[in-house]
Design a protein around this motif. Structure first.
Motif, PDB file in Angstrom:
ATOM      1  N   PHE A 150    -146.252   5.928  27.003  1.00  0.00           N
ATOM      2  CA  PHE A 150    -144.985   6.526  26.624  1.00  0.00           C
ATOM      3  C   PHE A 150    -145.021   8.021  26.947  1.00  0.00           C
ATOM      4  O   PHE A 150    -145.968   8.723  26.575  1.00  0.00           O
ATOM      5  CB  PHE A 150    -144.722   6.347  25.132  1.00  0.00           C
ATOM      6  N   ALA A 151    -144.001   8.500  27.638  1.00  0.00           N
ATOM      7  CA  ALA A 151    -143.928   9.932  27.934  1.00  0.00           C
ATOM      8  C   ALA A 151    -143.903  10.743  26.649  1.00  0.00           C
ATOM      9  O   ALA A 151    -144.481  11.837  26.574  1.00  0.00           O
ATOM     10  CB  ALA A 151    -142.693  10.233  28.782  1.00  0.00           C
ATOM     11  N   SER A 152    -143.252  10.203  25.630  1.00  0.00           N
ATOM     12  CA  SER A 152    -143.139  10.912  24.354  1.00  0.00           C
ATOM     13  C   SER A 152    -144.473  11.051  23.638  1.00  0.00           C
ATOM     14  O   SER A 152    -144.614  11.859  22.728  1.00  0.00           O
ATOM     15  CB  SER A 152    -142.140  10.190  23.451  1.00  0.00           C
ATOM     16  N   LYS A 153    -145.473  10.241  24.051  1.00  0.00           N
ATOM     17  CA  LYS A 153    -146.793  10.282  23.413  1.00  0.00           C
ATOM     18  C   LYS A 153    -147.870  10.831  24.347  1.00  0.00           C
ATOM     19  O   LYS A 153    -149.040  10.910  23.963  1.00  0.00           O
ATOM     20  CB  LYS A 153    -147.203   8.868  22.981  1.00  0.00           C
ATOM     21  N   ALA A 154    -147.480  11.184  25.582  1.00  0.00           N
ATOM     22  CA  ALA A 154    -148.467  11.523  26.612  1.00  0.00           C
ATOM     23  C   ALA A 154    -149.365  12.682  26.231  1.00  0.00           C
ATOM     24  O   ALA A 154    -150.575  12.659  26.480  1.00  0.00           O
ATOM     25  CB  ALA A 154    -147.752  11.813  27.926  1.00  0.00           C
ATOM     26  N   SER A 155    -148.804  13.712  25.613  1.00  0.00           N
ATOM     27  CA  SER A 155    -149.620  14.881  25.281  1.00  0.00           C
ATOM     28  C   SER A 155    -150.679  14.553  24.235  1.00  0.00           C
ATOM     29  O   SER A 155    -151.738  15.178  24.187  1.00  0.00           O
ATOM     30  CB  SER A 155    -148.734  16.016  24.782  1.00  0.00           C
ATOM     31  N   GLN A 156    -150.403  13.555  23.411  1.00  0.00           N
ATOM     32  CA  GLN A 156    -151.333  13.179  22.341  1.00  0.00           C
ATOM     33  C   GLN A 156    -152.289  12.068  22.761  1.00  0.00           C
ATOM     34  O   GLN A 156    -153.473  12.104  22.432  1.00  0.00           O
ATOM     35  CB  GLN A 156    -150.552  12.729  21.109  1.00  0.00           C
ATOM     36  N   LEU A 157    -151.786  11.094  23.528  1.00  0.00           N
ATOM     37  CA  LEU A 157    -152.561   9.885  23.805  1.00  0.00           C
ATOM     38  C   LEU A 157    -153.025   9.753  25.245  1.00  0.00           C
ATOM     39  O   LEU A 157    -153.897   8.924  25.526  1.00  0.00           O
ATOM     40  CB  LEU A 157    -151.731   8.649  23.424  1.00  0.00           C
ATOM     41  N   GLY A 158    -152.464  10.525  26.168  1.00  0.00           N
ATOM     42  CA  GLY A 158    -152.921  10.492  27.544  1.00  0.00           C
ATOM     43  C   GLY A 158    -152.712   9.139  28.195  1.00  0.00           C
ATOM     44  O   GLY A 158    -151.658   8.517  28.058  1.00  0.00           O
TER      45      GLY A 158
END
Length: 465
Positions: free
Chosen positions: A341-349
């Motif tokens: 998910f783009a919305s989670k990318a910074s946290q989950l990669g």
């Protein structure tokens, strides 16, 4: 508390049911067989990448390293090509014994005090059990640090190889060598090109593509959960992949260990996200009613119909074994990474779901320690890469050594991973991972709510505590 310690604390890694073992062994063998079948270019088994020199070990003449594991036939031949390079470089002798009953025999040998020097465990569970009875020898902090620095998603591999010893102290035991990837979506390039569809880079894009295919009059997905007595397991892989794309690794680990309950809202969200695909009549070939009834082996057939009955199929690297005769993987069919998910990318990669084999020391010796150091050298990976049936997260290998473009692409997915986790259902108690989780996912696609099935699974887990 380490991930594996959480999982072993309440006996999660004790032997599950025969069905769970069957599913794991069958899919692992299919993956290995499929990877081998994808080899199209024969490369030298002693070649090494331009970026590193060949391995040169110490003189170990007269010393022998015994190794036991599950690798047979082509896998055994490939591993023996690897060990031959070590023998040539050091003068040591390697004696490998492969067996399809390895998991039973290694327990007997360790408990009898007559283990080999090294054991190749097909998943962390049994290794963790052996560590808990002091049946393994720690590889040490230096080896753990090497893995952390030199494997993509290195901390994940350290976590997966770290178990509690008999006193409860966490130690690093497992060196992963030869892994596989499940986070794949299969498609037919010709169909995408004909309709102007592009490979989605995010989960939001994947959902938008699915909606566009429906708008264009097509059906985006083929999904089938049927598998005889193991019906339901394909849905568990979906939920596990979605958990890794919506929650942090520690939440995933807690869910697998049940320190985070199955009916936790975060788990229910993952099930409902799966339902966004599988319970949408417009999204699935045959509608939702066909999902639970369609055999997973038959499910991808719709990709190859003219016109296509579906455009995408999420499944692990073994699924081409069930494609129609004559389908050429890489030309007639291809895959892309099941995106985050783009919305989670910074946290989950970029999380990856998969499996793999780890080598653990069961009897110490100088030559055994040196063999572990040999496995840190890219050459020990590239030899098997050139023969097929092998994937590695080693950041130092030359990707050109892979024996096919398909394997190279899967290798790139591993190298781009920021987190790697094992199939969660395989790590749960058999009554859950090969029982209620499977059956309740079928109940879910048949109309039950995510809350209901999550409550049912948690109740079944509570009943075996």
């Amino acid at each position: 508390m380490s991930m594996i310690k959480q999982l072993t604390k309440k006996g999660v890694f004790l032997a599950g049911t025969a069905l769970q073992s069957l599913k794991k062994n069958t899919t692992n063998r299919l993956m290995n067989a499929m990877l081998a079948a994808l080899a199209t270019v024969a490369l030298s088994s002693v070649a090494h990448a331009g970026g590193h020199s060949a391995y040169k070990g110490p003189d170990l003449s007269g010393q022998t390293v015994t190794i036991a594991g599950p690798w047979l036939t082509a896998d055994e031949e490939s591993f023996e090509a690897v060990t031959a390079a070590f023998e040539k470089a050091t003068g040591a002798k390697i004696e490998y014994a492969g067996s399809d009953s390895f998991e039973q025999q290694i327990v007997i040998d360790i408990k009898a005090g007559s283990p080999p020097n090294l054991a190749a465990f097909p998943q962390p569970g049994l290794a963790a059990n052996m560590a808990a009875i002091d049946g393994l020898v720690p590889l040490g902090d230096d080896t753990a640090a090497w893995v952390r620095d030199n494997y993509a998603a290195g901390q994940s591999w350290v976590d997966l190889g770290t178990y509690a010893d008999k006193s409860g102290k966490d130690q690093f035991y497992g060196f992963f060598y030869n892994v596989n990837v499940k986070s794949l979506v299969w498609y037919v390039p010709e169909n995408f090109e004909a309709d102007g569809y592009e490979i989605p880079k995010t989960m939001e894009d994947l959902i938008a593509l699915s909606d566009q295919i429906v708008k264009d009059g097509g059906t985006p997905w083929c999904i089938g959960l049927g598998s005889g007595d193991a019906t339901g397991w394909p849905a568990t892989d979906w939920v596990e992949d979605i958990m890794l794309r919506t929650q942090t690794p520690d939440v995933y680990d807690g869910w697998v260990a049940n320190s985070i309950k199955f009916n936790d809202p975060r788990v229910i969200n993952a099930i409902e996200t799966f339902g966004q695909f599988a319970k949408n009549n417009d999204y699935v070939e045959g509608g939702t009613r066909a999902v639970g009834a369609t055999d997973f082996r038959d499910s991808p057939q719709g990709l190859f119909s003219v016109p296509p009955k579906c455009y995408m199929h999420r499944q692990a690297s073994f699924i081409p074994a069930f494609f129609p005769d004559g389908v050429q993987v890489g030309t007639d069919a291809d895959f892309f990474y099941f995106p985050p998910f783009a919305s989670k990318a910074s946290q989950l990669g970029n999380p990856v779901l998969g499996g793999g084999t780890l080598l653990a020391m069961t009897k110490d010796s100088p030559a055994t320690r040196e063999f572990i150091r040999f496995l840190q050298h890219p050459m020990s990976h590239e030899i098997w890469m050139a023969r097929a049936g092998f994937l590695t997260p080693h950041k130092g290998v030359n990707l050109d050594k892979y024996s096919s473009e398909i394997l190279r692409k899967q290798g790139e997915i591993l190298l781009n991973a920021t987190t790697f986790r094992f199939d969660g259902s395989d790590l749960m108690p058999g009554a859950i991972g090969a029982g209620s989780f499977w059956s309740q996912m079928v109940f879910y696609v048949s109309g039950a709510s995510a809350q209901k099935v999550a409550d049912n699974i948690q109740n079944s887990w509570d009943s075996i505590k």
